[in-house]
Enzyme design. Sequence first.
Site, PDB file in Angstrom:
ATOM      1  CE1 TYR A  11       0.598  -0.022   4.462  1.00 39.92           C
ATOM      2  CE2 TYR A  11      -1.709  -0.535   4.756  1.00 39.92           C
ATOM      3  CZ  TYR A  11      -0.469  -0.325   5.293  1.00 39.92           C
ATOM      4  OH  TYR A  11      -0.301  -0.415   6.633  1.00 39.92           O
ATOM      5  CD  GLU A  12      -0.633   5.051   1.873  1.00 42.45           C
ATOM      6  OE1 GLU A  12      -0.672   5.884   0.960  1.00 42.45           O
ATOM      7  OE2 GLU A  12      -1.592   4.815   2.629  1.00 42.45           O
ATOM      8  N   GLY A  13       1.518   2.963  -2.632  1.00 45.80           N
ATOM      9  CA  GLY A  13       2.443   2.807  -3.751  1.00 45.80           C
ATOM     10  C   GLY A  13       3.255   1.548  -3.557  1.00 45.80           C
TER      11      GLY A  13
END
Lengths: 592, 592
Positions: free
Chosen positions: B434-436
Amino acid sequence: MPSYSAPVKDMQFLMHEVFNIAQMDIPGYAELEPDFTAAVLEEAGKIASNVLTPLNAVGDAEGCRLENGVVRTPTGFKEAFDQMREGGWPGLDMPSEYGGQDMPHVIGTAVGEMFSAANQAFTMYQGLTHGAASAILAHGTQTQKDTYLPKMVSCQWTGTMNLTEPHCGTDLGMMRTRAEPQPDGSYQISGQKIFISSGEHDMAENIIHLVLAKIPGGPEGIKGVSLFIVPKFLVNDDGSLGPRNSLSCGKIEHKMGIHGNSTCVMNYDGATGYLLGEAHKGMRAMFTMMNEARLGVGMQGLAQADVAYQNALAYAKDRLQGRAVTGAENPNGPADPLIVHPDIRRSLMDQKSFTEAARAFMLWGAALIDRAHRNNDAAADGLVSLLTPVIKGFLTDEGYDMTVKAQQIYGGHGYIEEWGMSQFTRDARIAMIYEGANGVQALDLVGRKLASDGGKHVMAFFDLVKTFIKENDAHPELKTQFLEPLKSASKDLQSAAMFFMQNGMKSPNAALAGSNDFMHLFGHVCLGLMWAQMAKTSFAALATGTSDTAFHQAKLATGRYYMQRRLPATALHLTRINSGAAPVMDLPVEAF
Amino acid sequence: MPSYSAPVKDMQFLMHEVFNIAQMDIPGYAELEPDFTAAVLEEAGKIASNVLTPLNAVGDAEGCRLENGVVRTPTGFKEAFDQMREGGWPGLDMPSEYGGQDMPHVIGTAVGEMFSAANQAFTMYQGLTHGAASAILAHGTQTQKDTYLPKMVSCQWTGTMNLTEPHCGTDLGMMRTRAEPQPDGSYQISGQKIFISSGEHDMAENIIHLVLAKIPGGPEGIKGVSLFIVPKFLVNDDGSLGPRNSLSCGKIEHKMGIHGNSTCVMNYDGATGYLLGEAHKGMRAMFTMMNEARLGVGMQGLAQADVAYQNALAYAKDRLQGRAVTGAENPNGPADPLIVHPDIRRSLMDQKSFTEAARAFMLWGAALIDRAHRNNDAAADGLVSLLTPVIKGFLTDEGYDMTVKAQQIYGGHGYIEEWGMSQFTRDARIAMIYEGANGVQALDLVGRKLASDGGKHVMAFFDLVKTFIKENDAHPELKTQFLEPLKSASKDLQSAAMFFMQNGMKSPNAALAGSNDFMHLFGHVCLGLMWAQMAKTSFAALATGTSDTAFHQAKLATGRYYMQRRLPATALHLTRINSGAAPVMDLPVEAF
């Protein structure tokens, strides 16, 4: 929902183009002509894809349930197990005198990879039965063989292996389970065993437990351990089932993965058991199962990596996200497929270059086992014994990493259970642990196998690599792209072995501190050797003409990736090994 | 059941002996005297160990349940959340004008590590609120700030970030969620968002969703994306809660881990939203949250690694299994503890040498952020911007690997859920995604950050390393044990950067094929730099006299391990980078 396509073509390539198994001087191998093996593999592949794959998610979601002492397997498992029995798959490579099909281990390994990839938790029920039957075959009396093997070869009855107790896993000398001799020659077994895969379930009429226990008055520690056959139902002289034995499943474990396989706490309360093999020589008999099981576990590492890769690849081709840095490749679509991105490609190539070489390694190992058993070949036996911890440890460590990479390609969806990628990771995780945790494999490799028979087997391995390089170095592309990197990696392995020889005697810690690195170094050299052999075959096929140019070109491209991107890891492992014991052991325990 | 002990001593060492934060010329830092930070950290540590740790397994086992549109969090979460609010922890490093405590980010980071380690799923509820509040703080109107911030800083209301849609994750240009302008200046938001962490739950009165959407008629693709504040309950002018907004949680996901955090499918059906920041500049506003979130996620990698390590260490000291190869160390017991075995020690040292350096890296990064914000320092801002993908990608990849190693030390027990080690692994897995996803971090690093401002920031990093080496090379042990390995690793990093500069323009694939390796190479150099700085401090402490000799000697031994066993990985990464695009890209898509 994930799918699985059996790698029949790749297996055929390995068996018939790379290893030429039908020409090997191993009894039974002459029958392994391409048409024959293709027929077996395709049939197995259908079962894997159509019967076992759909049950994989079911097994994960439902798990096993313990109800009134009986373990209920997931919906559909029983019917599928019946189908496996009807097809004769469990006895594929077992002797025909007990109802098997007498096929070599190399075929059993190829088929086993498919079943494991499709459904590891399910396949363990028959895998453990196979191992237990092998132990009875090797160490049982004729009566024991006649009593148990026909039913176990068919999987009408299943088998287990019982080693671990709550306070001892690897260190079996501390075992507390007791076997009291009875006047009739049987024993009464009492104790608790944990982590018993397939220990109790509803898919077979009887379960034959092989149980390690100590006969009172025997030697201390591991030398006082004996192996016993302890059936769930006692067997009458006419082969019919007698009374229920005094054993029960006390609990099933809630695990990270392989939910479809029942992992049981087994309680033996004065259960009737029969000595298998000699008293106090239980470990020797158990190792018959263990070595087979270790190779089977190595195969699980490959199998989960392959099925995870197949699904990651499909997703990478299908999912549209971003644009290729070199210009749109799907200009009419809203975005390009993931596979255009170099870092996605890098991950896929890591996976592909691993699974294809690992498959070659497994089949080569299986052929060595056949040679060892069928030709009574001590050299083959010594070599495969050396390679067993490498196959188990390296292929499961790497196999797990590959499932993590495959899961990563799905992004957020990889973390959501319904997509199925998490299950591959969770199932693959166990293979690094059971049948001897990978640290134990590394210890076995460096502490025992490396120097066994005066280091003869590792020297034979080095000779084999050297000879292959020498015999093939006239081919310029093979030489620069494959043989030179292999030579360099093999030199790293030799340097590491040399370091252990020079330092291991005066500082055993110096060798053991590098044991994990040595196992990985060795594994990379083995896969490098496999790639060099495959490349030789593909170069030859392309030079002499083949109807399948694309296949061989893909082999070469994948192999080059391994040689350039993966194999150089040997230098890092050597650096770590050469740093010796000090960095690892300097910190006193109390300073942690 | 796992336990957690907050690393207060290690944090104090880093803050006051290594980085001397109270002497840094950053507004607010002068107050960060050792007694003060110790008081804050000890109090936070108590909450982590006593309140959050016991709920970690509860959250994993129970998960969240969606009932009639309402998400029920696990037993005890609500009470613990109240406790966090009462202690003022959510607003620790938020401005006092909105009810926060004005502390620097460096303190928020240290406390955040503890809370994350104790219970990642729980801590995400306040972590996302913090991120959403930061975005409103940076881009909101005064009215928006006054309306939302006081309640969000206290966590009376929580926040979310809504980016992903079913067909687009990384590639947000394909977004379909629409924002129709209304006559009153508000917007009607319609669309579906997925993977919304903390999207719906029962622990707060209101949830403030920050939602990316497209205003019809705006630019195509990513340039037409705007950010909106979309509260679950509309807020009246007097601050009281108004009617329920037209949005709902349609589903919660069944995930591999972080079960205690609700991951929601959010449906917006003409929900009222308010533009945050400028129209069509939504990505810029969202990046305020994203950069903060990425550092927070990097911290999660460290946090899970540390708590897993702590428990692995306790087990390795406690579990008796086998004997030391150099002779029994617990001769009166049935066996020696696991920690006597070199390969167990190797694994523990991998973990320890990672977590201690990663903690230093996080705190250094946090101080850079404080300098960037509080001093308006563009150089610090540029440097931390360069390091953000390294912190996120490297610390979560490595952090995950460390949880796997910690789990491995438990053998079979590591695979059984009740022991808790599997949860650390499963929870840590999400941080790589997550978050890239980490591949996106590597792309951001190589494709954007490396060359930003003409490569000024990476040159500043190299200078910083060079200067540190130069200024300290008069110390012979520091030089040979730490500075020379650091120099060599830093040279590898410079060579890699050079390779990208020379090849990246004509073949962007050559750079991107090495992006993952570059991120890891960079990460190792950063941790090597941290170890060199810690070693300098510990050598000095030992030379000038310290009451805690053992602590500093342990630091040096652990650092030497990193320099000798872990840092040499830079050479392998460089080899891979130098192999360029060909091995990765040669295989045509259709040949996979």
